[in-house]
Scaffold this motif. Sequence first.
Motif, PDB file in Angstrom:
ATOM      1  N   GLY A  40      26.953  62.910  92.723  1.00 41.97           N
ATOM      2  CA  GLY A  40      26.678  62.681  91.305  1.00 41.97           C
ATOM      3  C   GLY A  40      26.293  64.018  90.691  1.00 41.97           C
ATOM      4  O   GLY A  40      26.413  65.084  91.322  1.00 41.97           O
ATOM      5  N   LEU A  62      28.448  65.310 100.359  1.00 45.01           N
ATOM      6  CA  LEU A  62      29.182  64.143 100.854  1.00 45.01           C
ATOM      7  C   LEU A  62      29.093  63.021  99.826  1.00 45.01           C
ATOM      8  O   LEU A  62      28.005  62.615  99.433  1.00 45.01           O
ATOM      9  CB  LEU A  62      28.592  63.646 102.185  1.00 45.01           C
ATOM     10  CG  LEU A  62      28.379  64.700 103.272  1.00 45.01           C
ATOM     11  CD1 LEU A  62      27.870  64.024 104.558  1.00 45.01           C
ATOM     12  CD2 LEU A  62      29.669  65.462 103.565  1.00 45.01           C
ATOM     13  N   ASN A  75      26.759  57.150  81.998  1.00 37.24           N
ATOM     14  CA  ASN A  75      25.574  57.138  81.133  1.00 37.24           C
ATOM     15  C   ASN A  75      25.937  57.368  79.675  1.00 37.24           C
ATOM     16  O   ASN A  75      27.075  57.646  79.321  1.00 37.24           O
ATOM     17  CB  ASN A  75      24.548  58.157  81.624  1.00 37.24           C
ATOM     18  CG  ASN A  75      25.071  59.552  81.555  1.00 37.24           C
ATOM     19  OD1 ASN A  75      25.213  60.108  80.481  1.00 37.24           O
ATOM     20  ND2 ASN A  75      25.383  60.132  82.696  1.00 37.24           N
ATOM     21  N   VAL A 242      19.969  54.147 101.399  1.00 37.67           N
ATOM     22  CA  VAL A 242      20.198  55.329 102.232  1.00 37.67           C
ATOM     23  C   VAL A 242      18.911  55.732 102.967  1.00 37.67           C
ATOM     24  O   VAL A 242      18.941  56.022 104.168  1.00 37.67           O
ATOM     25  CB  VAL A 242      20.760  56.491 101.382  1.00 37.67           C
ATOM     26  CG1 VAL A 242      20.724  57.806 102.143  1.00 37.67           C
ATOM     27  CG2 VAL A 242      22.186  56.164 100.939  1.00 37.67           C
ATOM     28  N   GLY A 365      16.783  57.971  82.901  1.00 39.36           N
ATOM     29  CA  GLY A 365      16.709  59.256  82.215  1.00 39.36           C
ATOM     30  C   GLY A 365      17.206  60.432  83.009  1.00 39.36           C
ATOM     31  O   GLY A 365      16.858  61.562  82.706  1.00 39.36           O
TER      32      GLY A 365
HETATM   33  C1  LIG Z   1      24.512  52.932  81.349  1.00 37.17           C
HETATM   34  C2  LIG Z   1      23.666  54.143  81.641  1.00 37.17           C
HETATM   35  C3  LIG Z   1      23.181  54.930  80.591  1.00 37.17           C
HETATM   36  C4  LIG Z   1      22.398  56.060  80.851  1.00 37.17           C
HETATM   37  N1  LIG Z   1      22.024  56.854  79.804  1.00 37.17           N
HETATM   38  C5  LIG Z   1      21.363  58.014  80.029  1.00 37.17           C
HETATM   39  C6  LIG Z   1      21.073  58.909  78.950  1.00 37.17           C
HETATM   40  O1  LIG Z   1      21.466  58.687  77.801  1.00 37.17           O
HETATM   41  N2  LIG Z   1      20.373  60.032  79.211  1.00 37.17           N
HETATM   42  C7  LIG Z   1      19.941  60.330  80.469  1.00 37.17           C
HETATM   43  O2  LIG Z   1      19.279  61.341  80.637  1.00 37.17           O
HETATM   44  N3  LIG Z   1      20.237  59.519  81.528  1.00 37.17           N
HETATM   45  C8  LIG Z   1      20.938  58.367  81.335  1.00 37.17           C
HETATM   46  N4  LIG Z   1      21.248  57.540  82.403  1.00 37.17           N
HETATM   47  C9  LIG Z   1      20.738  57.868  83.745  1.00 37.17           C
HETATM   48  C10 LIG Z   1      21.565  58.883  84.502  1.00 37.17           C
HETATM   49  O3  LIG Z   1      22.934  58.590  84.373  1.00 37.17           O
HETATM   50  C11 LIG Z   1      21.160  58.877  85.973  1.00 37.17           C
HETATM   51  O4  LIG Z   1      19.763  58.922  86.111  1.00 37.17           O
HETATM   52  C12 LIG Z   1      21.732  60.077  86.735  1.00 37.17           C
HETATM   53  O5  LIG Z   1      23.122  60.191  86.523  1.00 37.17           O
HETATM   54  C13 LIG Z   1      21.441  59.924  88.220  1.00 37.17           C
HETATM   55  O6  LIG Z   1      21.779  61.063  88.971  1.00 37.17           O
HETATM   56  P1  LIG Z   1      23.243  61.335  89.575  1.00 37.17           P
HETATM   57  O7  LIG Z   1      24.123  61.847  88.502  1.00 37.17           O
HETATM   58  O8  LIG Z   1      23.087  62.236  90.728  1.00 37.17           O
HETATM   59  O9  LIG Z   1      23.660  59.874  90.043  1.00 37.17           O
HETATM   60  P2  LIG Z   1      25.071  59.267  90.486  1.00 37.17           P
HETATM   61  O10 LIG Z   1      26.180  59.795  89.641  1.00 37.17           O
HETATM   62  O11 LIG Z   1      24.906  57.796  90.579  1.00 37.17           O
HETATM   63  O12 LIG Z   1      25.224  59.930  91.916  1.00 37.17           O
HETATM   64  C14 LIG Z   1      24.852  59.336  93.143  1.00 37.17           C
HETATM   65  C15 LIG Z   1      26.056  59.379  94.038  1.00 37.17           C
HETATM   66  O13 LIG Z   1      25.687  59.039  95.360  1.00 37.17           O
HETATM   67  C16 LIG Z   1      26.784  58.391  95.946  1.00 37.17           C
HETATM   68  N5  LIG Z   1      26.329  57.657  97.131  1.00 37.17           N
HETATM   69  C17 LIG Z   1      25.566  56.541  97.186  1.00 37.17           C
HETATM   70  N6  LIG Z   1      25.373  56.168  98.481  1.00 37.17           N
HETATM   71  C18 LIG Z   1      26.017  57.077  99.244  1.00 37.17           C
HETATM   72  C19 LIG Z   1      26.177  57.227 100.659  1.00 37.17           C
HETATM   73  N7  LIG Z   1      25.640  56.363 101.522  1.00 37.17           N
HETATM   74  N8  LIG Z   1      26.909  58.285 101.102  1.00 37.17           N
HETATM   75  C20 LIG Z   1      27.471  59.172 100.227  1.00 37.17           C
HETATM   76  N9  LIG Z   1      27.341  59.069  98.895  1.00 37.17           N
HETATM   77  C21 LIG Z   1      26.626  58.035  98.399  1.00 37.17           C
HETATM   78  C22 LIG Z   1      27.295  57.487  94.830  1.00 37.17           C
HETATM   79  O14 LIG Z   1      28.638  57.090  95.067  1.00 37.17           O
HETATM   80  C23 LIG Z   1      27.136  58.378  93.605  1.00 37.17           C
HETATM   81  O15 LIG Z   1      28.313  59.078  93.280  1.00 37.17           O
HETATM   82  C24 LIG Z   1      22.047  56.393  82.183  1.00 37.17           C
HETATM   83  C25 LIG Z   1      22.535  55.607  83.225  1.00 37.17           C
HETATM   84  C26 LIG Z   1      23.357  54.499  82.976  1.00 37.17           C
HETATM   85  C27 LIG Z   1      23.897  53.688  84.115  1.00 37.17           C
END
Ligand SMILES: Cc1cc2nc3c(=O)[nH]c(=O)nc-3n(C[C@H](O)[C@H](O)[C@H](O)COP(=O)(O)OP(=O)(O)OC[C@H]3O[C@@H](n4cnc5c(N)ncnc54)[C@H](O)[C@@H]3O)c2cc1C
Lengths: 416, 95
Positions: A40, A62, A75, A242, A365
């Motif tokens: 992510g 990964l 988001n 995890v 957030g």
């Molecule tokens: C509808 C919505 C609206 C939002 N609006 C906002 C906003 O306006 N402003 C803001 O600041 N935040 C917002 N957020 C929150 C923000 O999107 C998240 O807090 C942030 O993206 C989380 O971090 P990330 O990008 O690393 O997560 P993710 O993109 O979810 O990354 C985690 C990754 O881990 C992977 N994964 C999971 N398990 C495993 C495993 N066992 N092995 C390998 N990979 C794995 C997943 O496939 C995923 O790709 C929003 C979220 C949503 C859903």
Amino acid sequence: MRYSGFRVIKEALTGHRGWGPAWRDPDPKPEYDYIIIGGGGHGLATAYYLAKEYKQSRIAVLEKGWIGSGNVGRNTTIVRSNYLLDGNEPFYEFSLKLWEGLEQDLNYNAMMSQRGIINLMHSDAQRDAYIRRGNAMILNGADAQLLDQKQVLEKYPFLNVKSARFPVMGGLLQARAGTARHDAVAWGYARAADQRGVDIIQNCEVTGFRIEGSRIRGVETSRGYIGAKKVGACVAGSSSKVMAYAGMHLPIESHVLQAFVTEGLKPVLPGVITYGAGHFYCSQSDKGGLVFGGNIDGYNSYAQRGNLPMVEDVMEEAIAMFPMLGRARLLRSWGGIMDMSMDGTPIIDKTHIDGLYFNGGWCYGGFKATPASGFVYAHLLATDTPHDTATAFRLDRFHTGHMIDEKGMGNQPNLH
Amino acid sequence: MIINHPLLGPRDSSEFVYLGDARLLNRPDWQADNALEQFIDYGHTRENPAGLHRELWYHEQGDRSWLVVTRNTVTHEITQVELARDVARTGGRSK
Ligand SMILES: Cc1cc2nc3c(=O)[nH]c(=O)nc-3n(C[C@H](O)[C@H](O)[C@H](O)COP(=O)(O)OP(=O)(O)OC[C@H]3O[C@@H](n4cnc5c(N)ncnc54)[C@H](O)[C@@H]3O)c2cc1C
């Protein structure tokens, strides 16, 4: 390859045959110095800053699906640093400063647009709270400005400010806040990390940890065992799943949050606006769709889709605030899984296992936090000490009593 | 989601307030030697499974009873609904 205006013109004249993939698709090596679980925004940013700022190498990310398939691609793209508490505000302001230079740093157009956010206020008590928050922001080097009703109307003449129940008295403006193109943030970090030698390995799910004594040795994955000196989990909504592979129980519940987008409209909404009498936030994408959302559905969920009562609730808030929205047609809605922590604040810390680190609890957030989360997590992984702006995000704060409860809701994750 | 209330039959989930893991029914013994540890754990750590989850729902806009609902957090399918009172009594509590 560097992206530039010159390059665009050259490719346009030569049939766009020179672009090539933005990152490699390598097979996993048998061992790395650092494995980041989760492709992510946060995972990719961590890998990038590990390579760039902390000069580390032999790094892999990964990802169980494709990068950007999680919350970073779901988001509502709001980026801001308008927090109150000392544990939070310096971190989010650090993040906003990184956003301001992000595109140059990554050589990637993340469509970062500092169009300003206004939190509307509807009561005297809310005005007091906003003044306090604005002052806390200014003390931490952020920008904040209190607007009266007239100033809000100058920017948003169509707002229903005279609602008998929730009149709009004014708002708290953070002019440097705004939106960024969420997928482009993931792609930009992926490309920049890849250029610094990071292996981004997609379709590779981590299914367990190999732990000897109290030390991490590597991870089991759907593509076989991969050794690692240090492992950083960064899996947002899948955090509990995890970390359970390492026998940990977290102060986290997973909840679904929905978001919505209308058909493309002509420019109507110049900035980001939030409703103070409920929980509703809205901006207009560069394509013209109004992008908005409200509360989480409120029950534990890993379904990546929500239910109708929350759809109705969000629409009611939208109409209460902008009656003119009633004519817009809704195009799509979707959901993402939020790692809701017990105090509404993230955790970035070591674990009881040497070499295993945890980053999660982002609630809804975490998008705005992407650059700083990656930076401070890289700092922790590389130096084993917390970054100055992230000393409060401890895993043991629920034991020591140092919770960071921005909304003052207590240990009830669906209220944060 | 429709919750099949044991006394009132099928009711819309929006009539209810959600509390969380049904483990919250079992408060730790405040006189235990490690009561502090147990209460920190009770207050803050959650199993948070992807799959079957036993959870507490309060029928605020109905008969104001607490229910233990068994629901799949991946599909939202509800497979069992019990009165929390009955669950607590079966677990040895007097009320
Ligand atoms: C509808 C919505 C609206 C939002 N609006 C906002 C906003 O306006 N402003 C803001 O600041 N935040 C917002 N957020 C929150 C923000 O999107 C998240 O807090 C942030 O993206 C989380 O971090 P990330 O990008 O690393 O997560 P993710 O993109 O979810 O990354 C985690 C990754 O881990 C992977 N994964 C999971 N398990 C495993 C495993 N066992 N092995 C390998 N990979 C794995 C997943 O496939 C995923 O790709 C929003 C979220 C949503 C859903």
